[in-house]
Scaffold this motif. Structure first.
Motif, mmCIF file in Angstrom:
data_model
loop_
_atom_site.group_PDB
_atom_site.id
_atom_site.type_symbol
_atom_site.label_atom_id
_atom_site.label_comp_id
_atom_site.label_asym_id
_atom_site.label_seq_id
_atom_site.Cartn_x
_atom_site.Cartn_y
_atom_site.Cartn_z
ATOM 1 N N ALA A 190 0.819 -1.216 0.000
ATOM 2 C CA ALA A 190 0.000 0.000 0.000
ATOM 3 C C ALA A 190 0.853 1.265 0.000
ATOM 4 C CB ALA A 190 -0.937 0.004 1.210
ATOM 5 N N ASP A 191 2.099 1.141 0.427
ATOM 6 C CA ASP A 191 2.994 2.293 0.472
ATOM 7 C C ASP A 191 3.715 2.435 -0.869
ATOM 8 O OD1 ASP A 191 4.728 4.277 2.182
ATOM 9 O OD2 ASP A 191 6.150 3.009 1.086
ATOM 10 N N PRO A 192 3.729 3.617 -1.475
ATOM 11 C CA PRO A 192 4.330 3.781 -2.806
ATOM 12 C C PRO A 192 5.798 3.382 -2.877
ATOM 13 C CG PRO A 192 2.948 5.673 -2.278
ATOM 14 C CD PRO A 192 3.039 4.846 -1.030
ATOM 15 N N GLU A 193 6.585 3.728 -1.849
ATOM 16 C CA GLU A 193 8.006 3.379 -1.890
ATOM 17 C C GLU A 193 8.204 1.873 -1.807
ATOM 18 O OE1 GLU A 193 12.266 4.310 0.359
ATOM 19 O OE2 GLU A 193 10.383 4.917 1.296
ATOM 20 N N ARG A 194 7.466 1.228 -0.906
ATOM 21 C CA ARG A 194 7.611 -0.221 -0.778
ATOM 22 C C ARG A 194 7.099 -0.927 -2.029
ATOM 23 N NH1 ARG A 194 5.712 1.021 4.679
ATOM 24 N NH2 ARG A 194 3.642 0.212 4.186
ATOM 25 N N PHE A 195 6.032 -0.404 -2.620
ATOM 26 C CA PHE A 195 5.530 -0.982 -3.865
ATOM 27 C C PHE A 195 6.580 -0.850 -4.968
ATOM 28 C CE2 PHE A 195 3.383 -0.598 -7.967
ATOM 29 C CZ PHE A 195 2.640 -1.769 -7.988
ATOM 30 N N ARG A 196 7.210 0.313 -5.045
ATOM 31 C CA ARG A 196 8.237 0.531 -6.069
ATOM 32 C C ARG A 196 9.404 -0.437 -5.887
ATOM 33 N NH1 ARG A 196 12.925 2.473 -6.044
ATOM 34 N NH2 ARG A 196 12.727 3.266 -3.912
ATOM 35 N N GLU A 197 9.834 -0.640 -4.636
ATOM 36 C CA GLU A 197 10.948 -1.560 -4.385
ATOM 37 C C GLU A 197 10.589 -2.988 -4.775
ATOM 38 O OE1 GLU A 197 12.967 0.808 -0.578
ATOM 39 O OE2 GLU A 197 11.739 -0.978 -0.252
ATOM 40 N N THR A 198 9.370 -3.402 -4.433
ATOM 41 C CA THR A 198 8.941 -4.757 -4.785
ATOM 42 C C THR A 198 8.873 -4.922 -6.294
ATOM 43 O OG1 THR A 198 7.678 -4.946 -2.726
ATOM 44 C CG2 THR A 198 7.105 -6.466 -4.505
ATOM 45 N N LEU A 199 8.308 -3.928 -6.962
ATOM 46 C CA LEU A 199 8.214 -3.991 -8.423
ATOM 47 C C LEU A 199 9.606 -3.981 -9.060
ATOM 48 C CD1 LEU A 199 5.481 -4.129 -9.881
ATOM 49 C CD2 LEU A 199 5.841 -1.771 -10.607
ATOM 50 N N GLN A 200 10.527 -3.240 -8.446
ATOM 51 C CA GLN A 200 11.888 -3.153 -8.973
ATOM 52 C C GLN A 200 12.561 -4.518 -9.018
ATOM 53 O OE1 GLN A 200 14.413 -0.578 -6.645
ATOM 54 N NE2 GLN A 200 16.277 -1.163 -7.730
ATOM 55 N N TYR A 201 12.279 -5.360 -8.013
ATOM 56 C CA TYR A 201 12.959 -6.653 -7.939
ATOM 57 C C TYR A 201 12.071 -7.832 -8.336
ATOM 58 C CZ TYR A 201 17.110 -4.589 -5.915
ATOM 59 O OH TYR A 201 18.257 -3.861 -5.732
ATOM 60 N N PHE A 202 10.841 -7.562 -8.748
ATOM 61 C CA PHE A 202 9.992 -8.661 -9.220
ATOM 62 C C PHE A 202 10.253 -8.877 -10.703
ATOM 63 C CE2 PHE A 202 6.245 -10.923 -10.636
ATOM 64 C CZ PHE A 202 6.029 -11.816 -9.600
ATOM 65 N N ARG A 203 10.499 -10.128 -11.077
ATOM 66 C CA ARG A 203 10.808 -10.460 -12.468
ATOM 67 C C ARG A 203 9.561 -11.058 -13.118
ATOM 68 N NH1 ARG A 203 13.743 -6.888 -11.795
ATOM 69 N NH2 ARG A 203 15.627 -7.126 -10.534
ATOM 70 N N PHE A 204 8.952 -10.269 -14.010
ATOM 71 C CA PHE A 204 7.698 -10.674 -14.641
ATOM 72 C C PHE A 204 7.905 -11.710 -15.735
ATOM 73 C CE2 PHE A 204 6.610 -6.825 -12.498
ATOM 74 C CZ PHE A 204 5.264 -6.941 -12.181
ATOM 75 N N THR A 205 9.081 -11.745 -16.334
ATOM 76 C CA THR A 205 9.359 -12.695 -17.414
ATOM 77 C C THR A 205 10.725 -13.331 -17.196
ATOM 78 O OG1 THR A 205 10.451 -11.061 -18.839
ATOM 79 C CG2 THR A 205 8.039 -11.260 -19.029
ATOM 80 N N ASP A 206 10.952 -14.444 -17.876
ATOM 81 C CA ASP A 206 12.258 -15.091 -17.809
ATOM 82 C C ASP A 206 13.343 -14.181 -18.373
ATOM 83 O OD1 ASP A 206 10.877 -17.210 -16.793
ATOM 84 O OD2 ASP A 206 11.189 -18.544 -18.508
ATOM 85 N N ALA A 207 12.995 -13.392 -19.372
ATOM 86 C CA ALA A 207 13.976 -12.480 -19.967
ATOM 87 C C ALA A 207 14.431 -11.438 -18.947
ATOM 88 C CB ALA A 207 13.383 -11.796 -21.196
ATOM 89 N N GLU A 208 13.495 -10.929 -18.148
ATOM 90 C CA GLU A 208 13.868 -9.973 -17.105
ATOM 91 C C GLU A 208 14.818 -10.609 -16.101
ATOM 92 O OE1 GLU A 208 9.920 -7.048 -16.843
ATOM 93 O OE2 GLU A 208 10.552 -8.234 -15.113
ATOM 94 N N ALA A 209 14.518 -11.836 -15.683
ATOM 95 C CA ALA A 209 15.365 -12.521 -14.711
ATOM 96 C C ALA A 209 16.763 -12.750 -15.273
ATOM 97 C CB ALA A 209 14.731 -13.850 -14.309
#
Length: 358
Positions: A190-209
């Motif tokens: 719910a917090d914008p900074e924490r959401f941004r950090e999670t999104l920064q390190y979440f790999r949506f595709t194998d190519a991203e990983a």
């Protein structure tokens, strides 16, 4: 003697004849928050390793005090120690050589000074063999309880006196924690900074990983390549998650509840204090717990959100403490679910040379 990063004199970091390179190769397989891999390494002389925290890989929203980062340092050191023993070397580990650290700041000084010394009395530890096999599993586990005997074997794998292990496979406790974990995930995102950090390190595709070589994603939840492709490209791609945080949050909350509810047992590690040394000790203990669980055929998944140190999580932390029966005089450092599940793909890893600093 090295007391600051500036005093280090690195040697060529990837010299195959240097035993320290082999030890670091295994050390970097340790777990870390969001798989950020927040470690920096330098060599001194012929035997010494200087370990520091990489400030560029901290996640101050999700881990404002750096507690999880220091726990990951402990896991790194445990892997390093196991790898050294396997090569007939003794790892003499001196924590915080520059002096006692502030427990609320991540200072720009070494966390550990490690000398690898030949020792004919050193014997390999069988847990070393589990290092490349240990992976965090975000799968839903099988409907099968972890027996108390297994928890006993895990406890025997490390120094229980400094970092005691709690364990339960009670169904009511598991489902209560599943509800708390889902609420904790909602609060975190719910917090914008924490959401941004999670999104920064979440790999949506194998190519991203493959490109990032860090973070975590659908592969660790057990999805096959076809399903990962459709989820990452069409169902919930990065662009949709970024523009519609509530969609990503709903998915994460639902997955968190399902994952936690499927646990065959819940484990936790606590310490009497909450200083940096306690956190590093916890990391070493947790790594041995996970390696032993792996040797027993158990999957393991930390649930870190419930223990987060930002104010918005204080209420849930208090409820969790009551559920676990942990007294106010102790700090709960790690919470994790255990169970039985098919293997998952490992989280991506950076190359060993990426951890060395000039």
């Amino acid at each position: 003697m090295c007391n600051t990063i500036q005093e280090t004199t690195p040697v060529t970091p990837l010299d195959p004849s240097d035993a320290r390179c082999n030890a670091v190769k295994y050390a970097i397989l340790a777990p870390s928050p969001h798989n950020t891999q927040p470690w920096r390494v330098a060599f001194q002389g012929d035997e010494r390793i200087i370990l520091s925290i990489d400030h560029s890989r901290l996640i101050p929203g999700c881990d404002p005090l750096g507690r999880q980062a220091f726990i990951s340092v402990g896991a790194f050191l445990e892997n390093l120690d196991l790898a050294a023993k396997n090569s007939g070397l003794r790892a003499d580990i001196d924590l915080f050589p520059a002096g006692w650290p502030d427990s609320r700041l991540v200072q720009d000084t070494p966390v550990a000074r490690v000398d690898l010394v030949e020792d004919p009395h050193i014997e390999p530890d069988p847990l070393f063999l589990q290092i490349p096999l240990r992976h965090t599993s975000r799968r839903r586990f099988e409907k099968r309880k972890v027996p108390l005997d297994a928890a006993g074997e895990i406890t025997a794998a490390y120094d229980f006196s400094l970092v005691p292990l709690g364990f339960s496979h009670d169904d009511d406790l598991i489902h209560a924690i599943a509800d708390l974990a889902a609420d904790a995930m909602e609060i975190e995102l719910a917090d914008p900074e924490r959401f941004r950090e999670t999104l920064q390190y979440f790999r949506f595709t194998d190519a991203e990983a493959h490109t990032a070589q860090d973070g975590f994603g659908h592969a660790q939840s057990g999805y096959g390549p076809v399903m990962r492709f459709f989820i990452g490209r069409f169902i919930l791609p990065r662009s949709k998650a970024a523009s519609s945080p509530e969609s990503f949050s709903r998915m994460a909350k639902r997955s968190t509840r399902e994952q936690a509810a499927s646990a065959g047992g819940i484990g936790w590690l606590s310490t009497k204090g909450d200083h940096r040394v306690d956190q590093v000790r916890t990391g070493r203990a947790f790594q041995r717990v996970h390696l032993k669980a792996c040797a027993l055929g158990l999957a393991l998944h930390p649930m870190s959100q419930l223990l987060a140190d930002y104010p918005g999580m204080a209420g849930l932390r208090s409820v969790l403490r009551d559920l676990l029966g942990v007294p106010d005089t102790q700090a709960v450092q790690m919470l994790f679910r255990m169970g039985y599940a098919r293997p998952v793909l490992p989280t991506p890893r950076r190359r060993p040379g990426d951890f060395f600093f000039p």
